[in-house]
Write an enzyme that holds these catalytic residues in place. Structure first.
Site, mmCIF file in Angstrom:
data_model
loop_
_atom_site.group_PDB
_atom_site.id
_atom_site.type_symbol
_atom_site.label_atom_id
_atom_site.label_comp_id
_atom_site.label_asym_id
_atom_site.label_seq_id
_atom_site.Cartn_x
_atom_site.Cartn_y
_atom_site.Cartn_z
ATOM 1 N N TYR A 167 63.182 155.608 33.229
ATOM 2 C CA TYR A 167 63.576 155.461 31.829
ATOM 3 C C TYR A 167 64.326 156.706 31.339
ATOM 4 O O TYR A 167 65.336 156.601 30.639
ATOM 5 C CB TYR A 167 62.336 155.216 30.986
ATOM 6 C CG TYR A 167 62.601 154.866 29.544
ATOM 7 C CD1 TYR A 167 63.282 153.704 29.203
ATOM 8 C CD2 TYR A 167 62.155 155.693 28.521
ATOM 9 C CE1 TYR A 167 63.511 153.370 27.876
ATOM 10 C CE2 TYR A 167 62.376 155.370 27.186
ATOM 11 C CZ TYR A 167 63.052 154.206 26.873
ATOM 12 O OH TYR A 167 63.281 153.877 25.548
ATOM 13 N N LYS A 171 68.127 156.811 29.916
ATOM 14 C CA LYS A 171 68.457 157.279 28.573
ATOM 15 C C LYS A 171 69.360 158.514 28.603
ATOM 16 O O LYS A 171 70.224 158.675 27.738
ATOM 17 C CB LYS A 171 67.176 157.561 27.792
ATOM 18 C CG LYS A 171 66.398 156.305 27.413
ATOM 19 C CD LYS A 171 67.211 155.370 26.528
ATOM 20 C CE LYS A 171 66.363 154.246 25.962
ATOM 21 N NZ LYS A 171 67.148 153.338 25.091
ATOM 22 N N ALA A 200 58.766 155.546 17.716
ATOM 23 C CA ALA A 200 58.811 154.574 16.622
ATOM 24 C C ALA A 200 57.870 153.430 16.997
ATOM 25 O O ALA A 200 58.061 152.777 18.018
ATOM 26 C CB ALA A 200 60.233 154.065 16.412
#
Length: 259
Positions: A167, A171, A200
């Site tokens: 990941y 990114k 978030a």
């Protein structure tokens, strides 16, 4: 610490045509769709989850009007589906002013135990998918002579975390893609930036992340809380609007993490 009051719309995207990937449900994409509509835009939302997409579109249509909302399932690993998404945007709205590339896939696995399939799937959705959508939007915007693209990166593209090599690599790639594509797009009047959220909270994240890890990540935040998805969406709207007219190739951290 509790989140601040929700910020009302100010017409920042009035009459703009916006395409948003991974926009079904209660995450950053869904919050961005709502924020763009509140700011006066017309919005085409997409997602791979057809049932959630249909439900999200129905709710937004009831609130903002069917003439301002469109939806189409799209798997960003498919070039054909990405092309179809942008073809529908032109058919419905006549142009694409803003593209928000939000689709991504995470997961937790130590590299030593990771299968090629795990690595490839995260890279294909998170990085290659962002590339396909950026390319499709840029081809339209180049001919228009204007447009804005906002990619969703992550602070993990800068910072190390165990179990996140696939990941993090994806990114970090989104950040590099954003910077390089922005230089290419500038000659055509197109701006490309990215947001880089830390944490978030939304229902899907809770399902795929342990409570212990979420607690640890929350403790790292200076405000002692996670971001609401609409707080990230606010920064996306800023980057999509004329308020950021002199910004391109930037990756904006949406984070309260301690340095």
């Amino acid at each position: 610490m509790t989140p601040p009051p929700y910020v009302p719309g100010h017409g920042l995207l009035k009459d703009r045509a916006v395409v948003i990937t991974a926009a079904a449900g209660a995450g950053i994409g869904g919050a961005t769709a709502r924020r763009c509509l509140e700011e006066g835009a017309r919005v085409l939302i997409s997602d791979t989850h057809e049932r959630r997409l249909t439900a999200s579109a129905r709710d937004l249509e009831k609130e903002f009007g069917a003439d301002r909302v469109a939806a189409l399932p799209c798997d960003v690993t498919s070039e054909e589906q990405v092309r179809a998404l942008y073809a529908l945007a032109v058919e419905r709205f006549g142009r694409v002013d803003v593209a928000v590339n939000n689709a991504g896939l995470g997961g937790t696995a130590d590299l030593v135990d990771m299968a090629d399939e795990q690595w490839d799937r995260v890279i294909d959705i998170t990085l290659n998918g962002t590339m396909r959508c950026t390319r499709a939007a840029l081809r339209l915007m180049r001919d228009q002579g204007h447009g804005v693209i906002v990619n969703n990166a992550s602070v993990i593209g800068w910072r190390a975390q165990k179990g996140q090599s696939h990941y993090a690599a994806a990114k970090a790639g989104v950040m590099a893609l954003t910077r390089c594509a922005a230089l290419e797009a500038a000659d055509h009047g197109v701006r490309i930036n990215a947001v880089s959220p830390s944490l978030a909270m939304h229902p899907h994240l809770v399902k795929v992340t342990s409570e212990e890890l979420l607690d640890e990540l929350t403790r790292r935040e200076a405000f002692g809380r996670y971001a609401e998805p609409w707080e990230v969406a606010n920064v996306i709207v800023f980057l999509a609007s004329d308020y950021s007219s002199y910004m391109t190739g930037e990756v904006v951290s949406v984070s309260s993490q301690h340095a």
